[in-house]
Design an enzyme around this catalytic site. Structure first.
Site, mmCIF file in Angstrom:
data_model
loop_
_atom_site.group_PDB
_atom_site.id
_atom_site.type_symbol
_atom_site.label_atom_id
_atom_site.label_comp_id
_atom_site.label_asym_id
_atom_site.label_seq_id
_atom_site.Cartn_x
_atom_site.Cartn_y
_atom_site.Cartn_z
ATOM 1 N N ARG A 102 0.878 -1.179 0.000
ATOM 2 C CA ARG A 102 0.000 0.000 0.000
ATOM 3 C C ARG A 102 0.907 1.219 0.000
ATOM 4 O O ARG A 102 1.716 1.415 0.924
ATOM 5 C CB ARG A 102 -0.906 0.015 1.225
ATOM 6 C CG ARG A 102 -1.576 1.357 1.434
ATOM 7 C CD ARG A 102 -2.675 1.333 2.449
ATOM 8 N NE ARG A 102 -3.842 0.656 1.915
ATOM 9 C CZ ARG A 102 -5.076 0.780 2.429
ATOM 10 N NH1 ARG A 102 -5.288 1.539 3.469
ATOM 11 N NH2 ARG A 102 -6.091 0.135 1.890
ATOM 12 N N HIS A 129 -7.269 0.715 -6.493
ATOM 13 C CA HIS A 129 -7.521 -0.112 -5.307
ATOM 14 C C HIS A 129 -8.230 -1.396 -5.765
ATOM 15 O O HIS A 129 -9.411 -1.612 -5.454
ATOM 16 C CB HIS A 129 -8.351 0.665 -4.288
ATOM 17 C CG HIS A 129 -8.318 0.099 -2.894
ATOM 18 N ND1 HIS A 129 -7.567 -1.023 -2.563
ATOM 19 C CD2 HIS A 129 -8.949 0.485 -1.744
ATOM 20 C CE1 HIS A 129 -7.732 -1.284 -1.267
ATOM 21 N NE2 HIS A 129 -8.553 -0.396 -0.754
ATOM 22 N N GLN A 132 -10.117 -3.809 -3.235
ATOM 23 C CA GLN A 132 -11.414 -3.321 -2.785
ATOM 24 C C GLN A 132 -12.479 -3.595 -3.847
ATOM 25 O O GLN A 132 -13.588 -4.039 -3.537
ATOM 26 C CB GLN A 132 -11.325 -1.809 -2.497
ATOM 27 C CG GLN A 132 -12.633 -1.196 -2.034
ATOM 28 C CD GLN A 132 -13.070 -1.716 -0.664
ATOM 29 O OE1 GLN A 132 -12.321 -1.639 0.280
ATOM 30 N NE2 GLN A 132 -14.284 -2.238 -0.564
ATOM 31 N N ASP A 220 -17.163 7.519 -1.764
ATOM 32 C CA ASP A 220 -15.873 7.433 -1.057
ATOM 33 C C ASP A 220 -15.582 8.811 -0.474
ATOM 34 O O ASP A 220 -16.223 9.806 -0.835
ATOM 35 C CB ASP A 220 -14.778 6.986 -2.048
ATOM 36 C CG ASP A 220 -13.416 6.785 -1.401
ATOM 37 O OD1 ASP A 220 -13.357 6.629 -0.163
ATOM 38 O OD2 ASP A 220 -12.402 6.783 -2.129
ATOM 39 N N CYS A 260 -16.344 1.948 0.466
ATOM 40 C CA CYS A 260 -15.135 1.173 0.759
ATOM 41 C C CYS A 260 -14.719 1.305 2.220
ATOM 42 O O CYS A 260 -14.054 0.421 2.747
ATOM 43 C CB CYS A 260 -13.997 1.603 -0.160
ATOM 44 S SG CYS A 260 -13.690 3.375 -0.130
ATOM 45 N N ARG A 288 -13.721 -8.381 1.679
ATOM 46 C CA ARG A 288 -12.295 -8.130 1.430
ATOM 47 C C ARG A 288 -11.505 -9.398 1.749
ATOM 48 O O ARG A 288 -10.580 -9.781 1.023
ATOM 49 C CB ARG A 288 -11.781 -6.970 2.314
ATOM 50 C CG ARG A 288 -12.361 -5.600 1.989
ATOM 51 C CD ARG A 288 -11.857 -5.085 0.660
ATOM 52 N NE ARG A 288 -10.413 -5.062 0.565
ATOM 53 C CZ ARG A 288 -9.638 -4.072 1.006
ATOM 54 N NH1 ARG A 288 -10.169 -3.004 1.547
ATOM 55 N NH2 ARG A 288 -8.321 -4.122 0.866
HETATM 56 N N1 NVA Z 1 -9.851 6.983 -1.572
HETATM 57 C C1 NVA Z 1 -9.554 6.475 -0.269
HETATM 58 C C2 NVA Z 1 -9.831 5.015 -0.200
HETATM 59 C C3 NVA Z 1 -9.607 4.377 1.148
HETATM 60 C C4 NVA Z 1 -9.867 2.909 1.149
HETATM 61 C C5 NVA Z 1 -8.094 6.755 0.051
HETATM 62 O O1 NVA Z 1 -7.247 6.574 -0.839
HETATM 63 O O2 NVA Z 1 -7.793 7.171 1.160
HETATM 64 N N1 CP Z 2 -11.211 0.115 2.366
HETATM 65 C C1 CP Z 2 -9.944 0.001 2.792
HETATM 66 O O1 CP Z 2 -9.015 -0.257 2.023
HETATM 67 O O2 CP Z 2 -9.802 0.160 4.137
HETATM 68 P P1 CP Z 2 -8.436 0.356 4.953
HETATM 69 O O3 CP Z 2 -7.876 1.694 4.516
HETATM 70 O O4 CP Z 2 -8.850 0.345 6.376
HETATM 71 O O5 CP Z 2 -7.499 -0.760 4.603
#
Ligand code: NVA
Ligand code: CP
Length: 303
Positions: A102, A129, A132, A220, A260, A288
């Protein structure tokens, strides 16, 4: 499938294979059927951003499959002190059987795949992502018993989620309506791909118009991880880009809601709509686990 880097790389057949295996693994888990399909394998998990769902679902999923998950925070790794990702990839490939990462830039994930010699899984970048979205597709199929022919609507930022959802839903035969404020559209790479689907894709500014007759409403956060400094500016830009009663009234009466998570109540979604659809949203969060177990099995078993 060698890696899971972004939805653009997957074919419809590959996505279907992941979803089918995810359903099977979910069924087996619920029925107490053990499947140590990754016994003796290790997954390195590099996190340069926070996580609740991704970390815990990968870690638990790997344990359930008989493997060993290794949580690697960039604060502790040399990568956090500037060691190039190309070197990290070549070193970790000698210890582990797969790497989940990540991070911010998609290029970092692509570089890991290029220089490493084990499967790489994108656990979220600023661009994509895919984990997700696989769980989202699994959930929609679970609730609607199909994907093809459904209308999918996303309201909010043209971000990692909008990008991956647009690609994943179109590939699975759904039509996609995005409602994004001007200046916050998905990047050209995604729009160019979506336009090849003709009138199955639209990008508008009006959330209620995008939601018309939708089967699935998705939203989101207005400010993603890494955009904390823009939060105030974004609150102004995204005002009105909210999943609320008006949006739900435009959608089909039996429309489902997906998020998400984490969610910001009264920003991108009202408390009322969120709680009315909590069963779907938390099933999505659970999925997930199952979707990622399927991805790990397909990428790492017998390798
Ligand atoms: N768009 C959000 C998704 C989190 C799962 C982010 O990147 O923070
Ligand atoms: N939706 C998602 O990826 O959650 P986290 O940021 O908690 O991993």
């Amino acid at each position: 499938m060698k890696h899971l880097l972004k939805m653009l790389d997957l074919s419809t057949v590959e996505i279907t294979e992941i979803l089918d295996l995810a359903d099977q693994l979910k069924y087996e888990l619920k029925n107490g059927i053990q499947h140590k399909r990754l016994e003796g394998k290790t997954l390195g998990m590099i996190f340069q951003k926070s996580s609740t769902r991704t970390r815990v679902s990968f870690e638990t999923g790997m344990y359930q499959l008989g493997g060993h998950p290794l949580f690697l925070s960039s604060k502790d790794l040399q990568i956090g002190r500037g060691e190039p990702v190309q070197d990290t990839a070549r070193v970790l490939s000698r210890y582990v059987n797969g790497i989940m990462i990540r991070t911010f830039e998609q290029k970092e994930v692509d570089d890991l795949a290029q220089y490493g010699s084990v499967p790489i899984i994108n656990g979220l970048t600023d661009f994509a992502h895919p984990c997700q979205v696989l769980a989202d597709l699994m959930t929609i199929r679970e609730f609607k018993n199909k994907l093809e022919g459904l209308k999918f609507c996303f309201i909010g930022d043209g971000n990692n989620m909008a990008n991956s959802l647009t690609v994943g839903c179109l590939k699975m035969g759904m039509s996609v309506s995005l409602a994004c404020p001007e200046g916050y559209y998905p990047p050209a790479e995604i729009l160019d791909f979506a336009k090849t689907y003709g009138d199955k894709f639209e990008l508008v500014n009006d959330p209620v118009a995008a939601a018309k007759n939708a089967d699935v409403i998705y939203t989101d956060v207005w400010a993603s991880m890494g955009q904390e400094g823009e939060a105030e500016k974004r609150k102004l830009a995204f005002k009105g880009y909210q999943v609320n009663d008006e949006v739900m009234a435009a959608a089909k009466p039996d429309a489902m809601v997906q998020h998400c998570l984490p969610a910001h109540r009264e920003e991108e979604i009202t408390e009322k709509v969120f709680e009315a659809h909590a069963a779907e949203i938390f099933e999505e969060a659970e999925n997930r686990l199952h979707a990622q177990k399927a991805v790990m099995v397909l990428l790492m078993e017998n390798k």
